[in-house]
Design a protein around this motif. Structure first.
Motif, PDB file in Angstrom:
ATOM      1  N   LEU A   4     -10.003  -4.002  -6.204  1.00 28.34           N
ATOM      2  CA  LEU A   4      -8.825  -3.710  -5.391  1.00 28.34           C
ATOM      3  C   LEU A   4      -8.397  -4.926  -4.578  1.00 28.34           C
ATOM      4  CD1 LEU A   4      -6.968  -1.301  -4.925  1.00 28.34           C
ATOM      5  CD2 LEU A   4      -8.375  -0.659  -2.952  1.00 28.34           C
ATOM      6  N   SER A  28       0.814  -1.215   0.000  1.00 27.72           N
ATOM      7  CA  SER A  28       0.000   0.000   0.000  1.00 27.72           C
ATOM      8  C   SER A  28       0.848   1.266   0.000  1.00 27.72           C
ATOM      9  CB  SER A  28      -0.947  -0.002   1.199  1.00 27.72           C
ATOM     10  OG  SER A  28      -1.928  -1.013   1.055  1.00 27.72           O
ATOM     11  N   ARG A  29       2.033   1.190   0.596  1.00 22.54           N
ATOM     12  CA  ARG A  29       2.954   2.340   0.582  1.00 22.54           C
ATOM     13  C   ARG A  29       3.791   2.378  -0.700  1.00 22.54           C
ATOM     14  NH1 ARG A  29       3.695   0.444   5.854  1.00 22.54           N
ATOM     15  NH2 ARG A  29       5.754  -0.434   5.322  1.00 22.54           N
ATOM     16  N   GLN A  30       3.528   1.451  -1.594  1.00 23.31           N
ATOM     17  CA  GLN A  30       4.201   1.385  -2.889  1.00 23.31           C
ATOM     18  C   GLN A  30       5.706   1.125  -2.740  1.00 23.31           C
ATOM     19  OE1 GLN A  30       3.077   4.728  -5.352  1.00 23.31           O
ATOM     20  NE2 GLN A  30       0.892   4.329  -5.129  1.00 23.31           N
ATOM     21  N   ALA A  46      -9.798   0.316   1.031  1.00 22.62           N
ATOM     22  CA  ALA A  46      -8.353   0.445   0.776  1.00 22.62           C
ATOM     23  C   ALA A  46      -7.536   0.380   2.061  1.00 22.62           C
ATOM     24  CB  ALA A  46      -8.072   1.739   0.027  1.00 22.62           C
ATOM     25  N   ASP A  47      -7.985   1.049   3.092  1.00 23.01           N
ATOM     26  CA  ASP A  47      -7.222   1.043   4.347  1.00 23.01           C
ATOM     27  C   ASP A  47      -7.193  -0.344   4.982  1.00 23.01           C
ATOM     28  OD1 ASP A  47      -6.658   3.706   4.051  1.00 23.01           O
ATOM     29  OD2 ASP A  47      -8.213   4.402   5.436  1.00 23.01           O
ATOM     30  N   THR A  59      -2.477   1.146  -6.325  1.00 25.25           N
ATOM     31  CA  THR A  59      -2.868   1.095  -4.912  1.00 25.25           C
ATOM     32  C   THR A  59      -3.584   2.372  -4.464  1.00 25.25           C
ATOM     33  OG1 THR A  59      -0.737   1.986  -4.167  1.00 25.25           O
ATOM     34  CG2 THR A  59      -0.917  -0.413  -4.391  1.00 25.25           C
ATOM     35  N   ARG A  60      -3.453   3.480  -5.208  1.00 23.06           N
ATOM     36  CA  ARG A  60      -4.073   4.750  -4.805  1.00 23.06           C
ATOM     37  C   ARG A  60      -5.031   5.292  -5.854  1.00 23.06           C
ATOM     38  NH1 ARG A  60      -3.773   4.173   0.069  1.00 23.06           N
ATOM     39  NH2 ARG A  60      -4.644   6.278   0.213  1.00 23.06           N
ATOM     40  N   HIS A  68      -4.602  -6.551  -4.891  1.00 22.96           N
ATOM     41  CA  HIS A  68      -3.721  -6.738  -3.734  1.00 22.96           C
ATOM     42  C   HIS A  68      -3.380  -8.218  -3.551  1.00 22.96           C
ATOM     43  CE1 HIS A  68      -3.220  -2.888  -1.546  1.00 22.96           C
ATOM     44  NE2 HIS A  68      -4.327  -2.538  -2.162  1.00 22.96           N
ATOM     45  N   ALA A 106      -4.478  -2.449   3.624  1.00 21.98           N
ATOM     46  CA  ALA A 106      -3.132  -2.008   4.012  1.00 21.98           C
ATOM     47  C   ALA A 106      -2.730  -2.509   5.396  1.00 21.98           C
ATOM     48  CB  ALA A 106      -3.064  -0.484   3.985  1.00 21.98           C
ATOM     49  N   ASN A 165      -6.883  -9.241   7.420  1.00 20.24           N
ATOM     50  CA  ASN A 165      -6.870  -8.540   6.141  1.00 20.24           C
ATOM     51  C   ASN A 165      -7.314  -9.496   5.033  1.00 20.24           C
ATOM     52  OD1 ASN A 165      -6.155  -7.415   3.645  1.00 20.24           O
ATOM     53  ND2 ASN A 165      -4.296  -6.457   4.427  1.00 20.24           N
TER      54      ASN A 165
END
Length: 529
Positions: free
Chosen positions: A325, A14-16, A207-208, A36-37, A329, A211, A217
């Motif tokens: 999404l 998620s932080r790429q 999305a959160d 991811t964003r 992921h 992550a 998850n």
């Protein structure tokens, strides 16, 4: 799961963080994690798309044709179909399909040309055909063409020079199969009348969660289920039991196959019905059933579930934006577990190059080894070289299957919207029953941008049955020295040639008419093993 959580894989994706997939993949991953964003970065598209749709509606233009392949067509097809919006998806080179699209109401038509570069031969040929058709109908082609492409691409430059109606830039840091929430997925769907802002909202809502580095998850759970079994259950049989998400399995098929099928490893997606032979008890040890369901509670005690009682290993449900999404992921996680780079597709170009070579050289067609009941059989040096009938040739190919790990791929370079879709409807499950092994079915050249990567880069355990036919329509490609019939023949020949060079067993069957195709379908679904 504990190892994924310990190494913070979800949060890093998620932080790429491009280091998730190892040093060899780092340079590619560094420019491929924009997906991811997208629920945030694609918001700027919403208002311009509303305005363009309103403009087109005011001019009486409400028929949207999408010219695109792979990631440029599969996601818009899912989005539009799920919303009940009408979108003509032209991800084909078969002359009959091309002619059908050209025969629509051109006065009410806008064409969306979607390609990251514009060099994709299928999309470029389709664009040329529509430009000529608009001109012949007395319509300015530039006023009816909308382009979706990467910034600075040759297509963007050509579109601006031609003065096309609109040009939408997609995020260049997103690969095609991860592009569902970029301009590639949103533009065609929005012009067809879909509220794409709602789609982005659905993705933003989860999305959160994706992550979070916890065992709760769902993206980690799905990724671990796909690629974390031991021994690896690498045949992912995807069936839909009332999910309400139109052809989601076809989109997931590309995402999984093209992302993981390389370096002689990977996951083979098999799109099937809930009652498919691959899902009958006992399920084979290399099969992982994945059931797509509606977002509802579990069945009440004593009530049968949608799967008909099968032991479904994985159930996936959710709103479409969130499900896009989720799968993205999960496949990225699966790539990390498999130790491969999920963002490249090293073997896709081979079939394209072979097709280009055939178009440029136009060799004399290979004569059939023999003809049986209107079916021409080409075996070359393959497993069926000594056969004298279609039945013998087919059985010889099936005899090549590994009974424990093998799969059969049926590749039909035919009109998927015509009678062939009905005549061949029972072939995939029929062959699965006959062989006792997973069977995929792909329409060419559509599947080349999907399972075609897995066929060539994945485990060498497949057998390949190619079916071609003689088109009814004759459609030229303006400005080219070939027509669409020549193009699709070159694509089929190039694909079969590359598979044969890689040592894969290939049988090529060419049907001369519908009666021969109906007869062939009966031969293929013959006696069970």
């Amino acid at each position: 799961m504990p190892r994924l959580v310990e190494h913070g894989v979800a949060g890093r994706i998620s932080r790429q963080d491009p280091t998730v997939w190892g040093p060899a993949a780092e340079s590619e991953a560094a420019v491929r994690l924009g997906w991811t964003r997208l629920h945030e970065t694609s918001r700027d598209l919403v208002e311009p798309l509303r305005e363009l749709r309103a403009e087109l509606a005011a001019e009486g233009i409400d028929r949207v044709v999408l010219c695109g392949m792979g990631g440029s067509s599969l996601a818009p097809e899912v989005v539009s179909g799920t919303a009940g919006a009408q979108l003509v998806v032209l991800d084909a080179t078969h002359p009959d399909q091309i002619q059908r699209a050209l025969d629509g109401d051109l006065a009410a038509t806008v064409v969306v040309v979607s390609s990251k570069s514009g060099s994709t031969v299928e999309t470029d040929s389709q664009r040329r055909a529509f430009e000529a058709a608009f001109t012949a109908a007395g319509i300015d082609p530039a006023s009816r063409i909308v382009v979706v492409t990467d910034p600075g691409s040759p297509l963007q430059q050509a579109a601006q020079e031609a003065g096309y109606r609109a040009v939408f830039e997609a995020d260049p840091n997103v690969g095609g199969r991860f592009s569902a929430l970029t301009a590639f997925g949103l533009v065609p769907a929005a012009l067809a009348g879909v509220d794409v802002e709602e789609l982005l909202d659905e993705a933003a809502a989860v999305a959160d969660v994706f992550a979070e580095d916890t065992e709760a998850n769902p993206a980690l759970v799905l990724g671990a289920a796909l690629a974390g079994t031991s021994p690896l259950r690498d045949k992912i049989v995807i069936s839909d039991a009332g999910s309400g998400l139109f052809h989601l399995g076809d989109w997931a098929e590309q995402l999984i196959a093209e992302s993981t099928g390389k370096d002689q490893t990977g996951l083979l997606p098999v799109v099937a019905d809930p009652g498919a032979p691959e899902l009958a008890e006992p399920v084979a040890s290399d099969v992982l059933p994945v059931l797509l369901t509606a977002l509802t509670d579990e069945p009440e005690d004593g009530q049968p579930d949608e799967s008909g009682g099968q032991s479904t290993e994985v159930t996936v449900a959710g709103a479409l934006g969130g499900v896009f999404l989720l799968w993205e992921h999960a496949v990225a996680v699966a790539g990390q577990l498999l130790g491969i780079n999920p963002f490249d597709q090293p073997d896709v170009e081979s079939a394209k190059a072979a097709a280009r070579g055939l178009l440029e050289s136009t060799p004399t067609p290979e004569p059939p080894a023999f003809t049986d009941s209107g079916v021409e059989v080409r075996t070359s040096s393959g497993p069926a070289a000594g056969a004298t009938s279609v039945a013998e040739a087919v059985q010889a190919l099936l005899d090549e299957l590994d009974g424990d790990r093998g799969y059969l791929a049926v590749m039909a370079y035919l009109d998927r919207e015509g009678p062939a879709s009905t005549l061949l409807a029972g072939v995939r499950p029929g062959l699965a029953r006959r062989t006792g092994r997973p069977v995929t079915f792909g329409w060419g050249p559509r599947f080349l941008h999907s399972t075609g990567q897995y066929h060539k880069g994945g485990p060498c355990v497949g057998a390949f049955l190619q079916i071609t036919g003689t088109p009814s329509a004759v459609v030229d490609v303006p400005g080219r020295e070939f027509d669409f019939a020549t193009l699709i023949a070159a694509q089929a020949g190039g694909d079969a040639g590359v598979l044969a060079e890689l040592g894969r067993p290939v049988l090529r069957l060419h049907v001369t008419d519908q009666d021969a195709l109906a007869w062939l379908a009966g031969v293929l679904t013959g006696p069970a093993a």
